[in-house]
Design a protein around this motif. Structure first.
Motif, PDB file in Angstrom:
ATOM      1  N   GLN A  22       0.847  -1.177   0.000  1.00 21.54           N
ATOM      2  CA  GLN A  22       0.000   0.000   0.000  1.00 21.54           C
ATOM      3  C   GLN A  22       0.893   1.240   0.000  1.00 21.54           C
ATOM      4  O   GLN A  22       1.906   1.278   0.688  1.00 21.54           O
ATOM      5  CB  GLN A  22      -0.888   0.032   1.239  1.00 21.54           C
ATOM      6  CG  GLN A  22      -2.062  -0.916   1.181  1.00 21.54           C
ATOM      7  CD  GLN A  22      -3.016  -0.699   2.335  1.00 21.54           C
ATOM      8  OE1 GLN A  22      -2.663  -0.066   3.313  1.00 21.54           O
ATOM      9  NE2 GLN A  22      -4.214  -1.222   2.224  1.00 21.54           N
ATOM     10  N   PRO A  23       0.517   2.257  -0.772  1.00 16.60           N
ATOM     11  CA  PRO A  23       1.324   3.478  -0.767  1.00 16.60           C
ATOM     12  C   PRO A  23       1.268   4.147   0.597  1.00 16.60           C
ATOM     13  O   PRO A  23       0.210   4.215   1.216  1.00 16.60           O
ATOM     14  CB  PRO A  23       0.665   4.347  -1.849  1.00 16.60           C
ATOM     15  CG  PRO A  23      -0.726   3.822  -1.956  1.00 16.60           C
ATOM     16  CD  PRO A  23      -0.644   2.351  -1.664  1.00 16.60           C
ATOM     17  N   ASP A  24       2.400   4.618   1.081  1.00 16.23           N
ATOM     18  CA  ASP A  24       2.416   5.253   2.390  1.00 16.23           C
ATOM     19  C   ASP A  24       2.484   6.773   2.304  1.00 16.23           C
ATOM     20  O   ASP A  24       2.451   7.451   3.312  1.00 16.23           O
ATOM     21  CB  ASP A  24       3.594   4.733   3.236  1.00 16.23           C
ATOM     22  CG  ASP A  24       4.938   4.943   2.535  1.00 16.23           C
ATOM     23  OD1 ASP A  24       4.957   5.597   1.479  1.00 16.23           O
ATOM     24  OD2 ASP A  24       5.938   4.446   3.062  1.00 16.23           O
ATOM     25  N   CYS A  25       2.590   7.294   1.091  1.00 12.26           N
ATOM     26  CA  CYS A  25       2.655   8.741   0.946  1.00 12.26           C
ATOM     27  C   CYS A  25       2.112   9.137  -0.421  1.00 12.26           C
ATOM     28  O   CYS A  25       2.739   8.871  -1.439  1.00 12.26           O
ATOM     29  CB  CYS A  25       4.082   9.251   1.123  1.00 12.26           C
ATOM     30  SG  CYS A  25       4.222  11.039   0.922  1.00 12.26           S
ATOM     31  N   TYR A  26       0.967   9.804  -0.439  1.00 14.37           N
ATOM     32  CA  TYR A  26       0.388  10.219  -1.710  1.00 14.37           C
ATOM     33  C   TYR A  26       0.913  11.579  -2.154  1.00 14.37           C
ATOM     34  O   TYR A  26       0.678  12.010  -3.265  1.00 14.37           O
ATOM     35  CB  TYR A  26      -1.128  10.279  -1.602  1.00 14.37           C
ATOM     36  CG  TYR A  26      -1.767   8.939  -1.408  1.00 14.37           C
ATOM     37  CD1 TYR A  26      -1.461   7.896  -2.267  1.00 14.37           C
ATOM     38  CD2 TYR A  26      -2.638   8.708  -0.375  1.00 14.37           C
ATOM     39  CE1 TYR A  26      -2.026   6.651  -2.093  1.00 14.37           C
ATOM     40  CE2 TYR A  26      -3.216   7.466  -0.194  1.00 14.37           C
ATOM     41  CZ  TYR A  26      -2.919   6.447  -1.050  1.00 14.37           C
ATOM     42  OH  TYR A  26      -3.483   5.217  -0.878  1.00 14.37           O
ATOM     43  N   GLN A  76     -13.591  11.928  -9.911  1.00 11.95           N
ATOM     44  CA  GLN A  76     -12.227  11.500  -9.626  1.00 11.95           C
ATOM     45  C   GLN A  76     -12.103  11.298  -8.127  1.00 11.95           C
ATOM     46  O   GLN A  76     -12.750  11.982  -7.342  1.00 11.95           O
ATOM     47  CB  GLN A  76     -11.207  12.540 -10.085  1.00 11.95           C
ATOM     48  CG  GLN A  76     -10.943  12.536 -11.573  1.00 11.95           C
ATOM     49  CD  GLN A  76     -10.082  11.351 -12.011  1.00 11.95           C
ATOM     50  OE1 GLN A  76      -9.122  10.997 -11.369  1.00 11.95           O
ATOM     51  NE2 GLN A  76     -10.459  10.747 -13.122  1.00 11.95           N
ATOM     52  N   SER A  77     -11.265  10.364  -7.734  1.00 12.97           N
ATOM     53  CA  SER A  77     -11.034  10.145  -6.318  1.00 12.97           C
ATOM     54  C   SER A  77     -10.299  11.333  -5.720  1.00 12.97           C
ATOM     55  O   SER A  77      -9.536  12.020  -6.402  1.00 12.97           O
ATOM     56  CB  SER A  77     -10.203   8.884  -6.100  1.00 12.97           C
ATOM     57  OG  SER A  77      -8.880   9.070  -6.589  1.00 12.97           O
ATOM     58  N   GLY A  78     -10.541  11.581  -4.450  1.00 16.96           N
ATOM     59  CA  GLY A  78      -9.843  12.666  -3.775  1.00 16.96           C
ATOM     60  C   GLY A  78      -8.344  12.483  -3.792  1.00 16.96           C
ATOM     61  O   GLY A  78      -7.584  13.464  -3.841  1.00 16.96           O
ATOM     62  N   GLU A  87      -7.214  13.613  -7.225  1.00 18.36           N
ATOM     63  CA  GLU A  87      -7.448  15.051  -7.328  1.00 18.36           C
ATOM     64  C   GLU A  87      -6.309  15.798  -6.639  1.00 18.36           C
ATOM     65  O   GLU A  87      -5.774  16.785  -7.149  1.00 18.36           O
ATOM     66  CB  GLU A  87      -8.791  15.414  -6.676  1.00 18.36           C
ATOM     67  CG  GLU A  87     -10.015  14.867  -7.386  1.00 18.36           C
ATOM     68  CD  GLU A  87     -10.555  15.826  -8.426  1.00 18.36           C
ATOM     69  OE1 GLU A  87     -10.122  16.979  -8.459  1.00 18.36           O
ATOM     70  OE2 GLU A  87     -11.425  15.412  -9.205  1.00 18.36           O
ATOM     71  N   ALA A  88      -5.916  15.324  -5.448  1.00 21.80           N
ATOM     72  CA  ALA A  88      -4.843  15.975  -4.702  1.00 21.80           C
ATOM     73  C   ALA A  88      -3.505  15.851  -5.430  1.00 21.80           C
ATOM     74  O   ALA A  88      -2.734  16.813  -5.500  1.00 21.80           O
ATOM     75  CB  ALA A  88      -4.742  15.368  -3.308  1.00 21.80           C
ATOM     76  N   LEU A  89      -3.243  14.678  -5.982  1.00 25.54           N
ATOM     77  CA  LEU A  89      -1.978  14.483  -6.686  1.00 25.54           C
ATOM     78  C   LEU A  89      -1.890  15.353  -7.939  1.00 25.54           C
ATOM     79  O   LEU A  89      -0.819  15.869  -8.274  1.00 25.54           O
ATOM     80  CB  LEU A  89      -1.813  13.010  -7.059  1.00 25.54           C
ATOM     81  CG  LEU A  89      -1.295  12.095  -5.948  1.00 25.54           C
ATOM     82  CD1 LEU A  89      -1.324  10.646  -6.395  1.00 25.54           C
ATOM     83  CD2 LEU A  89       0.121  12.487  -5.543  1.00 25.54           C
TER      84      LEU A  89
END
Length: 255
Positions: A104-108, A174-176, A179-181
């Motif tokens: 799992q990613p630990d930092c987006y 779009q997923s949050g 969207e943030a990335l």
């Protein structure tokens, strides 16, 4: 992509629950099949199962191997009955060919993610299938690859109707997370994302979409829902660059 022919569940692993951990909040179960393949099992049916099948089928048509394989597997030994309120029988599973290698990613917030090919592919794919449910529990990264799964809420959600799906054919959820990335991405990322969107345009025609008729029988939805889903996919495939541009304009306006 190996679709549908699965195997028998022989061992149960991790049980994944919603963050609040309330009773009945299990959304997926890790398991191993008789041939040793690792899977993540979900107890879904109807529209949610149709969404899973259609998303995997779309990925196959556009050649996106990062989407986990989809299979229907047997739980003849009843290993899931105490987890899924007595359920036993056939169930849906996402298959990982190399599950231990993905984390799992630990930092987006990492800017490096926005420069990766996998990031661009997932943005365009989620736009194509109108998926706003991309989050850490259905995305895995490795140093050189990514794997995505869990699409039961694609195509605008888990309770769409033919009418609602038709009215949302131009929607751009779009997923949050993404969207943030996108707010951190740059114009080079925008150009690469648009290039990919153009390469996938019209990958799914009315003729090709006829394959979904037989596959949708596995989900049990009626023909009106099947026809609506096919029309939705074909239309969005034809208009993919415009849809992706709408997403990018919210976050990456051209300077």
């Amino acid at each position: 992509m190996g679709l549908w022919k699965g195997g028998m569940i022989t061992r149960i692993g991790d049980v994944y629950q919603a963050p609040d951990g309330r009773p009945g909040s299990t959304f997926a179960v890790g398991a191993t099949l008789e041939n040793g393949i690792k899977v993540v099992v979900k107890n879904v049916s109807g529209i949610r199962l149709a969404n899973e099948i259609a998303a995997a089928w779309v990925a196959k048509q556009i050649g996106l191997a990062r989407v986990a394989e989809v299979r229907l597997v047997d739980d003849q030994e009843g290993l899931l009955k105490d987890i899924y309120n007595g359920f036993a029988g056939k169930c849906f599973a996402s298959v990982f060919s190399a599950l231990p290698e993905f984390q799992q990613p630990d930092c987006y917030g990492s800017l490096e993610i926005t420069k990766r090919e996998e990031f661009r592919e997932i943005i365009v794919f989620d736009t194509l299938i109108a998926n706003a449910d991309r989050q850490n529990r259905n995305l895995r990264w490795s140093a050189t690859d990514a794997c995505i799964f869990d699409h039961d809420q694609a195509f605008t959600g888990k309770a769409w109707s033919p009418v609602s799906l038709s009215s949302a054919v131009a929607a751009t959820p779009q997923s949050g997370m993404f969207e943030a990335l996108l707010d951190f991405a740059d114009q080079n990322a925008r150009a690469e994302i648009m290039l990919l969107a153009n390469s996938w345009t019209k990958a799914i025609s009315d003729t090709v979409a006829q394959e979904l008729d037989e596959l949708m029988q596995l989900s049990g939805i009626d023909q009106a829902h099947v026809d609506a889903l096919k029309g939705f996919i074909v239309t969005r495939s034809a208009n993919l660059p415009c849809l992706v541009q709408k997403v990018l304009d919210r976050h990456l306006p051209i300077n």
